[in-house]
Design a protein around this motif. Structure first.
Motif, mmCIF file in Angstrom:
data_model
loop_
_atom_site.group_PDB
_atom_site.id
_atom_site.type_symbol
_atom_site.label_atom_id
_atom_site.label_comp_id
_atom_site.label_asym_id
_atom_site.label_seq_id
_atom_site.Cartn_x
_atom_site.Cartn_y
_atom_site.Cartn_z
ATOM 1 N N PHE A 1 0.819 -1.392 -0.004
ATOM 2 C CA PHE A 1 -0.079 0.228 -0.033
ATOM 3 C C PHE A 1 0.782 1.245 -0.170
ATOM 4 N N SER A 2 2.260 1.042 -0.424
ATOM 5 C CA SER A 2 3.057 2.283 -0.277
ATOM 6 C C SER A 2 2.721 3.449 -1.235
ATOM 7 N N LYS A 3 1.993 3.084 -2.517
ATOM 8 C CA LYS A 3 1.413 4.155 -3.200
ATOM 9 C C LYS A 3 -0.132 4.666 -3.017
ATOM 10 N N SER A 4 -0.652 4.080 -1.919
ATOM 11 C CA SER A 4 -2.026 4.469 -1.760
ATOM 12 C C SER A 4 -2.163 5.540 -0.517
ATOM 13 N N LYS A 5 -3.114 6.189 -0.838
ATOM 14 C CA LYS A 5 -3.293 7.502 -0.132
ATOM 15 C C LYS A 5 -4.360 7.075 0.843
ATOM 16 N N GLY A 6 -4.420 7.813 1.991
ATOM 17 C CA GLY A 6 -5.556 7.678 3.032
ATOM 18 C C GLY A 6 -5.682 6.338 3.728
ATOM 19 N N VAL A 7 -4.568 5.420 3.673
ATOM 20 C CA VAL A 7 -4.703 4.213 4.615
ATOM 21 C C VAL A 7 -4.375 4.604 5.905
ATOM 22 N N ASP A 8 -5.488 4.022 6.851
ATOM 23 C CA ASP A 8 -5.377 4.005 8.212
ATOM 24 C C ASP A 8 -5.554 2.941 8.846
ATOM 25 N N LYS A 9 -5.358 2.937 10.026
ATOM 26 C CA LYS A 9 -5.326 1.566 10.783
ATOM 27 C C LYS A 9 -6.459 0.898 10.705
ATOM 28 N N GLU A 10 -7.674 1.412 10.728
ATOM 29 C CA GLU A 10 -8.991 0.981 10.703
ATOM 30 C C GLU A 10 -8.997 -0.058 9.346
ATOM 31 N N ASN A 11 -8.406 0.684 8.328
ATOM 32 C CA ASN A 11 -8.441 -0.163 7.033
ATOM 33 C C ASN A 11 -7.796 -1.409 7.091
ATOM 34 N N ILE A 12 -6.501 -1.253 7.322
ATOM 35 C CA ILE A 12 -5.963 -2.552 7.679
ATOM 36 C C ILE A 12 -6.299 -3.738 8.609
ATOM 37 N N LEU A 13 -6.873 -3.254 9.807
ATOM 38 C CA LEU A 13 -7.543 -4.045 10.596
ATOM 39 C C LEU A 13 -8.588 -4.959 9.830
ATOM 40 N N LEU A 14 -9.070 -4.421 8.945
ATOM 41 C CA LEU A 14 -10.156 -5.367 8.239
ATOM 42 C C LEU A 14 -9.473 -6.516 7.673
ATOM 43 N N PHE A 15 -8.229 -6.706 7.443
ATOM 44 C CA PHE A 15 -7.658 -7.871 7.097
ATOM 45 C C PHE A 15 -7.138 -8.883 8.019
ATOM 46 N N LEU A 16 -7.435 -8.389 9.438
ATOM 47 C CA LEU A 16 -7.092 -9.252 10.281
ATOM 48 C C LEU A 16 -7.615 -10.688 10.479
ATOM 49 N N PRO A 17 -8.717 -10.804 10.265
ATOM 50 C CA PRO A 17 -8.996 -12.367 10.245
ATOM 51 C C PRO A 17 -8.579 -13.068 8.970
#
Length: 110
Positions: A42-58
């Motif tokens: 996601f190095s070129k993605s804008k507006g990434v926040d912790k909550e977005n990444i936590l979607l991937f946790l499961p």
């Protein structure tokens, strides 16, 4: 999604999709990658926040239970802000290094 397979992992880059669209697309296609080490870039993605990444946790937990690694490349968020299951690094080189270390640990039975 741009997908590149290397000797170490499958690198999936997000360059155009919103994080929610990427997550939806990735979730639908996860079965294709479930037996591969993954680097989600996601190095070129804008507006990434912790909550977005936590979607991937499961998915990350399931992937690790299958004996595979998942590493996120983020350069806007501190790695310390995530649970231990989510590995965040700022560069692809570091992502590859993490996966190599985890492969060695698995080979040694850790």
């Amino acid at each position: 999604m741009i997908i590149e397979k290397t000797e170490i992992a499958t690198v999936i880059r997000n360059e155009k999709l919103s994080i929610l669209d990427f997550f939806s697309n990735f979730s639908k296609n996860y079965a294709k990658f479930k037996n591969e080490n993954l680097i989600l870039d996601f190095s070129k993605s804008k507006g990434v926040d912790k909550e977005n990444i936590l979607l991937f946790l499961p998915i990350v937990k399931q992937h690790k239970n299958n004996g595979m690694s998942v590493v996120f490349i983020l350069n806007e968020i501190e790695a310390d802000n995530f649970p231990d299951e989510i590995i965040v690094v700022p560069t692809l080189v570091e992502g590859n290094d993490i996966i190599e270390m985890e492969n060695i640990e698995r080979d040694l039975g850790f």
